[in-house]
Design an enzyme around this catalytic site. Sequence first.
Site, PDB file in Angstrom:
ATOM      1  N   TYR A  54       0.823  -1.220   0.000  1.00 60.13           N
ATOM      2  CA  TYR A  54       0.000   0.000   0.000  1.00 60.13           C
ATOM      3  C   TYR A  54       0.855   1.267   0.000  1.00 60.13           C
ATOM      4  CZ  TYR A  54      -4.040  -2.936   0.156  1.00 60.13           C
ATOM      5  OH  TYR A  54      -4.985  -3.871  -0.196  1.00 60.13           O
ATOM      6  N   GLN A  87     -15.409   1.563  -5.767  1.00 56.22           N
ATOM      7  CA  GLN A  87     -14.613   0.499  -5.147  1.00 56.22           C
ATOM      8  C   GLN A  87     -13.150   0.915  -5.117  1.00 56.22           C
ATOM      9  OE1 GLN A  87     -16.044  -3.526  -6.901  1.00 56.22           O
ATOM     10  NE2 GLN A  87     -16.731  -1.947  -8.292  1.00 56.22           N
ATOM     11  N   VAL A  89      -9.694   2.853  -4.263  1.00 59.50           N
ATOM     12  CA  VAL A  89      -9.119   3.436  -3.052  1.00 59.50           C
ATOM     13  C   VAL A  89      -8.289   4.675  -3.400  1.00 59.50           C
ATOM     14  CG1 VAL A  89      -9.214   1.258  -1.793  1.00 59.50           C
ATOM     15  CG2 VAL A  89      -7.147   1.802  -3.095  1.00 59.50           C
ATOM     16  N   ASP A  90      -8.249   5.037  -4.686  1.00 57.11           N
ATOM     17  CA  ASP A  90      -7.567   6.280  -5.053  1.00 57.11           C
ATOM     18  C   ASP A  90      -8.484   7.464  -4.741  1.00 57.11           C
ATOM     19  OD1 ASP A  90      -9.302   6.976  -7.317  1.00 57.11           O
ATOM     20  OD2 ASP A  90      -8.266   5.448  -8.504  1.00 57.11           O
ATOM     21  N   HIS A 105     -14.385   0.465  -0.466  1.00 55.90           N
ATOM     22  CA  HIS A 105     -13.224  -0.344  -0.080  1.00 55.90           C
ATOM     23  C   HIS A 105     -12.140   0.474   0.612  1.00 55.90           C
ATOM     24  CE1 HIS A 105     -14.435  -3.526  -3.331  1.00 55.90           C
ATOM     25  NE2 HIS A 105     -15.210  -3.539  -2.274  1.00 55.90           N
ATOM     26  N   GLY A 179     -16.331   0.669 -15.471  1.00 58.70           N
ATOM     27  CA  GLY A 179     -15.009   0.072 -15.257  1.00 58.70           C
ATOM     28  C   GLY A 179     -14.887  -0.858 -14.069  1.00 58.70           C
ATOM     29  N   THR A 180     -15.846  -1.739 -13.901  1.00 57.04           N
ATOM     30  CA  THR A 180     -15.690  -2.769 -12.870  1.00 57.04           C
ATOM     31  C   THR A 180     -16.075  -4.126 -13.429  1.00 57.04           C
ATOM     32  OG1 THR A 180     -16.479  -3.616 -10.735  1.00 57.04           O
ATOM     33  CG2 THR A 180     -17.954  -2.069 -11.864  1.00 57.04           C
TER      34      THR A 180
HETATM   35  P1  OAD Z   1     -11.121  -5.258 -12.015  1.00 49.79           P
HETATM   36  O1  OAD Z   1      -9.669  -5.195 -12.354  1.00 49.79           O
HETATM   37  O2  OAD Z   1     -11.669  -6.542 -11.523  1.00 49.79           O
HETATM   38  O3  OAD Z   1     -11.989  -4.841 -13.290  1.00 49.79           O
HETATM   39  C1  OAD Z   1     -11.654  -3.721 -14.046  1.00 49.79           C
HETATM   40  C2  OAD Z   1     -12.714  -3.537 -15.114  1.00 49.79           C
HETATM   41  O4  OAD Z   1     -12.384  -2.344 -15.820  1.00 49.79           O
HETATM   42  C3  OAD Z   1     -12.783  -4.673 -16.139  1.00 49.79           C
HETATM   43  O5  OAD Z   1     -14.151  -5.019 -16.365  1.00 49.79           O
HETATM   44  C4  OAD Z   1     -12.149  -4.060 -17.385  1.00 49.79           C
HETATM   45  O6  OAD Z   1     -12.730  -4.566 -18.594  1.00 49.79           O
HETATM   46  C5  OAD Z   1     -12.491  -2.596 -17.210  1.00 49.79           C
HETATM   47  N1  OAD Z   1     -11.576  -1.640 -17.871  1.00 49.79           N
HETATM   48  C6  OAD Z   1     -10.269  -1.782 -18.174  1.00 49.79           C
HETATM   49  N2  OAD Z   1      -9.798  -0.664 -18.741  1.00 49.79           N
HETATM   50  C7  OAD Z   1     -10.843   0.215 -18.815  1.00 49.79           C
HETATM   51  C8  OAD Z   1     -10.992   1.551 -19.302  1.00 49.79           C
HETATM   52  N3  OAD Z   1      -9.984   2.234 -19.829  1.00 49.79           N
HETATM   53  N4  OAD Z   1     -12.213   2.117 -19.207  1.00 49.79           N
HETATM   54  C9  OAD Z   1     -13.267   1.444 -18.670  1.00 49.79           C
HETATM   55  N5  OAD Z   1     -13.172   0.187 -18.192  1.00 49.79           N
HETATM   56  C10 OAD Z   1     -11.975  -0.416 -18.264  1.00 49.79           C
HETATM   57  O7  OAD Z   1     -11.392  -4.062 -10.977  1.00 49.79           O
HETATM   58  P2  OAD Z   1     -12.642  -3.829 -10.008  1.00 49.79           P
HETATM   59  O8  OAD Z   1     -13.885  -4.371 -10.602  1.00 49.79           O
HETATM   60  O9  OAD Z   1     -12.606  -2.403  -9.601  1.00 49.79           O
HETATM   61  O10 OAD Z   1     -10.792  -4.759  -3.946  1.00 49.79           O
HETATM   62  O11 OAD Z   1     -12.223  -4.719  -8.769  1.00 49.79           O
HETATM   63  C11 OAD Z   1     -13.070  -4.751  -7.645  1.00 49.79           C
HETATM   64  C12 OAD Z   1     -12.243  -4.965  -6.385  1.00 49.79           C
HETATM   65  O12 OAD Z   1     -11.427  -6.114  -6.546  1.00 49.79           O
HETATM   66  C13 OAD Z   1     -11.267  -3.849  -6.089  1.00 49.79           C
HETATM   67  O13 OAD Z   1     -11.851  -2.774  -5.411  1.00 49.79           O
HETATM   68  C14 OAD Z   1     -10.246  -4.542  -5.251  1.00 49.79           C
HETATM   69  C15 OAD Z   1     -10.105  -5.816  -6.042  1.00 49.79           C
HETATM   70  O14 OAD Z   1      -9.666  -6.939  -5.389  1.00 49.79           O
HETATM   71  C16 OAD Z   1      -9.982  -4.878  -2.879  1.00 49.79           C
HETATM   72  O15 OAD Z   1      -8.769  -4.839  -2.963  1.00 49.79           O
HETATM   73  C17 OAD Z   1     -10.719  -5.111  -1.600  1.00 49.79           C
END
Ligand code: OAD
Length: 237
Positions: A54, A87, A89-90, A105, A179-180
Amino acid sequence: MKKKIVVLTGAGVSAESGVSTFRDSDGLWEHHKVEDVASIEGWYRNPALVLDFYNARRSQLATVKPNAAHRAIADLENEYDVTVVTQNVDNLHERAGSTRIIHLHGELTKVRPENRCNEMDGFSEETVFDIGHDSISLGDLAPNGAQLRPNIVWFGEAVPKIESAIDAVEAADILLIVGTSLQVYPAAGLYAYTKADIPIYIIDPNDVPVRDGRVHHIRNVATKGMEEFKNLIKSKN
Ligand code: OAD
């Protein structure tokens, strides 16, 4: 009265700022074991490793800036009542100007004393403080004498802000998801709390696991997708 929009964001909204996502190829979880650096068990096993992980994320945050998608989300406040449920943390939503943000988160720039007895019970907001982009080390103590830890919600811990996120989603007139990968609960289940008749927009260049007839998938990166989204809702209102 302004319509209510909830914007649920994940790592993809910050990708164009140069922040790595987690599950894309070359994402953070390809280089680090999630159970070592982002779980409560990992913290108990090797807190120094977790602090290093971190500390690196926090110092990198000093080098990146909000992108046009963060700014477009902030600009929605001109016409809508907006709640950002992130979600991430930035702090890029804050720096882009969004004013109502629920950090599901946790936040990289904040720390709090660890509480080995009952982490699952959450913590008091009063003991959370800001350290900006500084590092913390083993032996750095809070005023109450306990080791400082990142104010991050790790796997295996409760998600204290989920109730306020659910309240916001239940009241929403429009849900926008940006973007999740929707792999992590309870955030991934939030869309199920929407009113039955509201539109749901998803901005993501890749497939997202939501099977719901209300979903309009804007298959694009966040910056371009936000432009498309703005045009779409303008034509509908
Ligand atoms: P992920 O890395 O799982 O998913 C990222 C998503 O963003 C994917 O669906 C990509 O297709 C999409 N993506 C990539 N580049 C992009 C762009 N330029 N524009 C739009 N979308 C784009 O990340 P999260 O879903 O945020 O938690 O992950 C959820 C949680 O899992 C995080 O908060 C973290 C992680 O483990 C903890 O650490 C507790």
